[in-house]
Design an enzyme around this catalytic site. Structure first.
Site, mmCIF file in Angstrom:
data_model
loop_
_atom_site.group_PDB
_atom_site.id
_atom_site.type_symbol
_atom_site.label_atom_id
_atom_site.label_comp_id
_atom_site.label_asym_id
_atom_site.label_seq_id
_atom_site.Cartn_x
_atom_site.Cartn_y
_atom_site.Cartn_z
ATOM 1 C CG ASP A 148 -2.182 4.011 8.115
ATOM 2 O OD1 ASP A 148 -2.620 3.053 7.422
ATOM 3 O OD2 ASP A 148 -1.422 4.882 7.659
ATOM 4 C CD GLU A 198 -1.534 2.055 2.554
ATOM 5 O OE1 GLU A 198 -1.756 3.280 2.447
ATOM 6 O OE2 GLU A 198 -1.098 1.508 3.578
ATOM 7 C CG ASP A 248 1.987 2.026 6.940
ATOM 8 O OD1 ASP A 248 2.976 1.375 7.299
ATOM 9 O OD2 ASP A 248 2.031 3.009 6.186
ATOM 10 C CG ASP A 294 -5.202 5.708 3.935
ATOM 11 O OD1 ASP A 294 -6.449 5.793 3.980
ATOM 12 O OD2 ASP A 294 -4.444 6.673 3.707
#
Ligand code: TSJ
Length: 644
Positions: free
Chosen positions: A506, A431, A504, A508
């Site tokens: 997070d 990503e 990650d 996203d």
């Protein structure tokens, strides 16, 4: 003479003890043989082994509540309110039954009333295996007004059974600390236990299971009790999806000692969610009970359509058409189940096909006759699916031509590897642009390919299958993997045997992970069933002392390494920084921590992870606002929860 007799007895006793130790020593020599693996999955298996005993007690009708506590230091306590493990002396061994349960392999459940005993596979290997693999274990039995206690260390008795107090209730409490010498990790994952125990609660209507996590400052607790059993399971699996009828259809039947129950609910999307169980064991490879259900469903819907005139001439709806938008749970209980297949999760008893098929044929036909409005909705859904399937087939053909699956051309975003043997090839799906850049530079291009991905989630939930095939985010993935999609997916054409999602922790990253898992789950399920999908595990911390640098993957590891680096010198300054994201690492760091097969950690994605992702996806993308809000609130502090 009497002295001689005494010696003889001691000898015999000693002999028996040696045998016991040899048995448990075998477990410690080859733990994988008994619990599947020594990775996180084996560690969690210890808890299931113990809890299964309490569930047996519940099935026998004597236990209504089970509490599982994850304590500080990942010490597990399982407590139930059953009759308590028998403590009387067994005539065969001359030892208390309680001792035998914990010291003799496969002794669990050998005494006491029959019930539905589980055989084969990794299931029900017994409490002695958990004991052998625990640094220490303690059991307390409340029974007949007193508390019996016994203690062990690595399988060996450290305290003989003795009475330690009085009590007014009955039950069993087992506490154990998994042996760090035996496992790759001894850290328990709350969500993994939560998912599994919730499943057990759904499958045993009315049984209350409490999970508590008292590690750290914040106590977490979930209480699971479902009076509706698998009806509520289906309702739960359907959360976030729009149901096509109000009530869950529930059917049950029995023959001799075999029982079968099925719950189903249709929703307005295009995939099926079917889970089946035999004696509470998730039969992910299906088997006779699933086959019986599928055959009956198709037969009944076609017969009803013909009878009412909705299906004309030679038209028929296929099995897949009948299962579009279906959420179903099948649960059977039977004495002596046979588990077959690669992972021993396929039910082999042919009589369960007959039982489920005849039960569903009769009872579902009855249900449809009594509920014509619901019947009409379901049949229309199947007819629509039948037409859409034809459209999808055409779309797939056009994609095949356009995406050059046949010609072998590859997407722009793919940096391929040199190796051609799929068994040796890996693809990192990464990503974000900067992370993909580092991965490109850091990888070993001989066998590692990198595909960059970014952007918003596509709503695979509401998109018709033909739109998914043409989607610009997913099309490069389909092309790169080379194995096609949907009904035409062919594992033999797969170009990489390790598909590694690197994102990650997070929002996203979670989105991409959820999207990919849901996509694989719905359109390339064999990838997950065969264990080809992984999640990369990037480090969380970097520790620096002078010129020495090390990384840690968890808070515990950070503390341990920090202490190690400090050594005998308490004044030494260890600098600890948190990695914010993959994009922040340079190529060497990324290679060393996350991509180098010698040093990296990969988490294999299980079908359970994929089902959880699928449900999360439905919650996030569905029309209802409330589940989405609740999810975001629940995951705001640690979005990586998504990863389970
Ligand atoms: F096995 C074990 F140690 F792992 C374990 C067993 C752990 C825990 C937490 C609970 C149990 C357990 C066993 N709970 N309840 C029982 N029940 C019996 O073992 C039992 C009790 C009475 C009778 C009887 O016939 O009177 C028979 C059995 C099998």
């Amino acid at each position: 003479m009497s002295e001689e007799k005494n010696i003889m007895q001691e000898d015999q006793y000693g002999g028996a003890q040696i045998q016991v130790l040899e048995g448990l020593e075998a477990v410690r020599k080859r733990p994988g043989m008994y619990i599947g693996s020594t990775s996180a999955s084996g560690l969690h298996h210890l808890v299931y082994e113990i809890v299964d005993n309490s569930i047996d007690e519940a099935l026998a009708g004597f236990c209504t509540e089970i509490t599982v506590t994850i304590g500080e230091g990942d010490i597990i306590t399982v407590l139930d309110n059953g009759r308590g493990i028998p403590v009387d002396i067994q005539p065969q061994t001359g030892r208390p039954a309680l001792e035998v349960v914990f010291t003799v392999l496969h002794a669990g459940g050998k005494f006491g009333g029959g019930g539905y005993k589980v055989s084969g596979g990794l299931h029900g290997v017994g409490a002695s295996v958990v004991n052998a693999l625990s640094e220490w274990l303690q059991v307390r039995v409340h029974k007949e007004g007193v508390i019996y206690e016994m203690k062990f260390a690595r399988g060996a008795i450290t305290q003989e059974m003795k009475i330690v107090g009085k009590t007014e209730h009955t039950g069993t409490e087992v506490t154990f600390k998994p042996d760090a010498e035996m496992f790759d990790t001894t850290v328990y994952d709350y969500e993994t236990l939560h998912t599994r125990l919730r499943e057990k609660a759904f499958l045993n209507a009315g049984l209350r299971i409490v999970l508590r996590d008292v590690r750290g400052d914040e106590v977490r607790e979930d209480e699971m009790c479902y009076d509706g059993g698998i009806r509520e399971f289906v309702r739960w699996l359907s959360e976030g999806k729009s149901p096509l009828h109000d009530e869950v259809i529930y059917l049950q039947g029995k023959k001799d000692d075999d029982v079968a129950e099925v719950a189903l609910l249709y929703n307005d999307n295009y995939n099926e969610t079917m889970m089946s169980f035999a004696n509470d064991i998730n039969t992910t490879e299906g088997g006779m009970h699933e086959a019986g259900f599928k055959a009956a469903l198709t037969k009944v819907l076609n017969a009803y359509g013909i009878k009412t005139g909705a299906i004309k001439g030679d038209d028929r709806v296929s099995g897949e058409d009948c299962r579009e938008g279906l959420v179903a749970v099948i649960s059977v209980k039977l004495p002596e189940p046979q588990f077959e297949g690669q992972t021993k999760t396929k039910l082999g008893n042919a009589r369960m096909r007959t039982l489920v098929e005849s039960m569903v044929s009769t009872k579902l036909a009855e249900y449809l006759d009594e509920n014509p409005a619901v019947a009409k909705i379901i049949l229309e859904k199947a007819l629509l699916a039948s037409r859409a399937r034809e459209m999808a087939r055409k779309a797939r053909e056009s994609v095949r031509n356009k995406s050059g699956l046949e010609s072998g051309s590859m997407p722009d975003k793919l940096k391929d590897c040199n190796e051609r043997d799929p068994a040796l090839c890996e693809i990192y799906i990464v990503e974000g642009d900067s992370a993909a850049g580092s991965a490109n530079q850091g990888r070993d291009s001989r066998f590692q390919a990198v595909l960059a991905m970014w952007g918003k989630m596509l709503n695979v939930e509401k998109a018709r299958p033909d739109r998914v095939y043409n989607n610009d985010k997913l099309n490069p993935v389909i092309m790169a993997l080379g194995a096609g999609i949907g009904e035409e997916f062919n594992l033999e054409k797969l170009r990489y045997h390790k598909i590694i999602i690197m994102a990650d922790a997070d929002v996203d990253g979670s989105h991409i992970r959820t999207l990919l898992l849901t996509f694989f789950f719905r359109f390339m399920r064999p990838l997950i069933e065969n264990g080809y999908v992984y999640s990369a595990v990037p480090p969380l911390y970097k520790l620096t002392r002078g010129k020495t640098e090390r990384v840690a993957y968890s808070d515990e590891e950070r503390d341990r390494i920090s202490a190690e680096m400090r050594g005998d010198d308490p004044n030494r300054k260890i600098e600890i920084s948190r990695f914010k994201g993959l994009g922040e690492m340079n190529k060497e760091e990324l290679w060393e921590t996350t991509m180098n097969p010698e040093t990296r950690t990969l988490r294999r994605i299980t079908l359970g992870d994929a089902i959880a992702a699928d449900r999360t996806f439905s919650l996030l993308m569905g029309e209802e606002v409330e589940p989405r809000r609740a999810w975001i609130e629940e995951n705001a502090h640690s979005v990586s929860n998504l990863d389970i």
